[in-house]
Motif scaffolding. Structure first.
Motif, short mmCIF file in Angstrom:
data_model
loop_
_atom_site.label_atom_id
_atom_site.label_comp_id
_atom_site.label_asym_id
_atom_site.label_seq_id
_atom_site.Cartn_x
_atom_site.Cartn_y
_atom_site.Cartn_z
N HIS A 78 -11.92 -1.89 -15.76
CA HIS A 78 -13.00 -1.08 -15.05
C HIS A 78 -12.40 0.39 -15.18
N ILE A 79 -11.41 0.56 -14.59
CA ILE A 79 -11.12 2.07 -14.52
C ILE A 79 -11.09 2.73 -15.93
N PHE A 81 -11.47 8.14 -8.99
CA PHE A 81 -10.49 7.24 -8.96
C PHE A 81 -9.20 7.52 -8.21
N THR A 105 -5.59 -9.09 -1.70
CA THR A 105 -6.80 -10.04 -1.93
C THR A 105 -6.60 -11.19 -2.50
N ILE A 128 -9.07 -4.49 -12.94
CA ILE A 128 -8.99 -3.10 -12.56
C ILE A 128 -8.72 -2.21 -13.73
N GLU A 174 0.78 -1.24 0.09
CA GLU A 174 -0.06 -0.05 0.16
C GLU A 174 0.81 1.15 0.01
N HIS A 177 -4.95 -3.17 -2.76
CA HIS A 177 -5.92 -4.26 -2.08
C HIS A 177 -6.40 -5.47 -2.92
N ALA A 178 -6.48 -5.03 -4.29
CA ALA A 178 -6.66 -6.42 -5.24
C ALA A 178 -5.48 -7.32 -5.11
N ASP A 180 -8.45 6.96 -5.43
CA ASP A 180 -8.10 6.09 -4.80
C ASP A 180 -7.63 4.75 -5.68
N ALA A 181 -7.14 4.95 -6.61
CA ALA A 181 -6.85 3.98 -7.46
C ALA A 181 -5.60 3.01 -7.01
N GLU A 218 -4.57 2.57 -3.82
CA GLU A 218 -5.25 1.57 -2.93
C GLU A 218 -6.03 0.65 -3.41
N ARG A 219 -6.63 0.85 -4.49
CA ARG A 219 -7.58 -0.25 -5.21
C ARG A 219 -6.56 -1.32 -5.60
#
Length: 207
Positions: A168-169, A182, A195, A165, A81, A191-192, A184-185, A187-188
């Protein structure tokens, strides 16, 4: 021709091909038109690309190169992150207008890939490269061989998450979504990956 010059020429051809594909469609675009747009002979185009559709590959690949270079430079002592956030700020500060235009063209080709199978091939080839590099990066991070089954599974899952991602973006931005949506891209992305790998990748690594 040096490798560097060849890369620049292929990218220049790819820019013009992508622009034409987006503006008038793949079927309506010919190799002659691509050559004319770049100021080269059609014969030269075919020396560098096996088909007109493959001309999209360099611009699509460059569209994911920042993510790969960012992950390659991920220091052991930094969380994913934190690293993605730092490198995103750096990219926003350093990327020039030409690079941002290339990023937009890459997004257009990724979106076009939904309805153009030949362009989809270029996108999937870029994704395959991402998976191979992601697997190597994860192997180093986990101090395991790159051919370890768990490492390969993590690489496949993380690269698939990045693909989704990006699709999508890109589709949202080209559809008119405010880029601030976006913010917070980074962080996305982090996180992706965390996860997708079940938390195996993301934390700092002890020396």
């Amino acid at each position: 021709m040096s490798d560097q010059r060849r890369h620049r020429l292929r990218l220049e051809i790819s820019r013009e091909a992508a622009r034409l594909f987006w503006e008038q469609g793949v079927d309506a675009t010919s190799g002659d038109q691509i050559a004319e747009a770049v100021g080269l002979s059609t014969r030269t185009i075919w020396r560098h690309f096996r088909s007109k559709e493959s001309c999209a590959e360099p611009i699509v690949t460059q569209g994911v190169e920042w993510e790969m270079s960012m992950l390659r430079s991920w220091p052991p002592e930094r969380s994913l992150e934190e690293h993605v956030s730092v490198e995103s700020i750096r990219y926003g500060r350093e990327a020039d207008e030409a690079r941002r235009a290339d990023d937009t063209l890459a997004m257009k080709m990724i979106l076009l890939a939904d309805r153009e199978p030949a362009i989809r091939t270029a996108w999937l080839m870029a994704c395959d490269q991402v998976e191979r590099e992601m697997t190597e990066i994860i192997a180093v991070r986990l101090q395991l061989p790159a051919d370890d089954l768990q490492v390969r599974l993590h690489g496949a899952a993380a690269s698939a998450a990045l693909r989704v991602i990006n699709e999508h973006i890109g589709a949202a931005l080209l559809g008119g979504t405010d880029p601030r949506e976006f913010a917070d891209a980074p962080e996305r992305i982090a996180h992706a990956i965390r996860t997708a790998t079940g938390g195996a990748v993301g934390d700092p690594v002890a020396p």
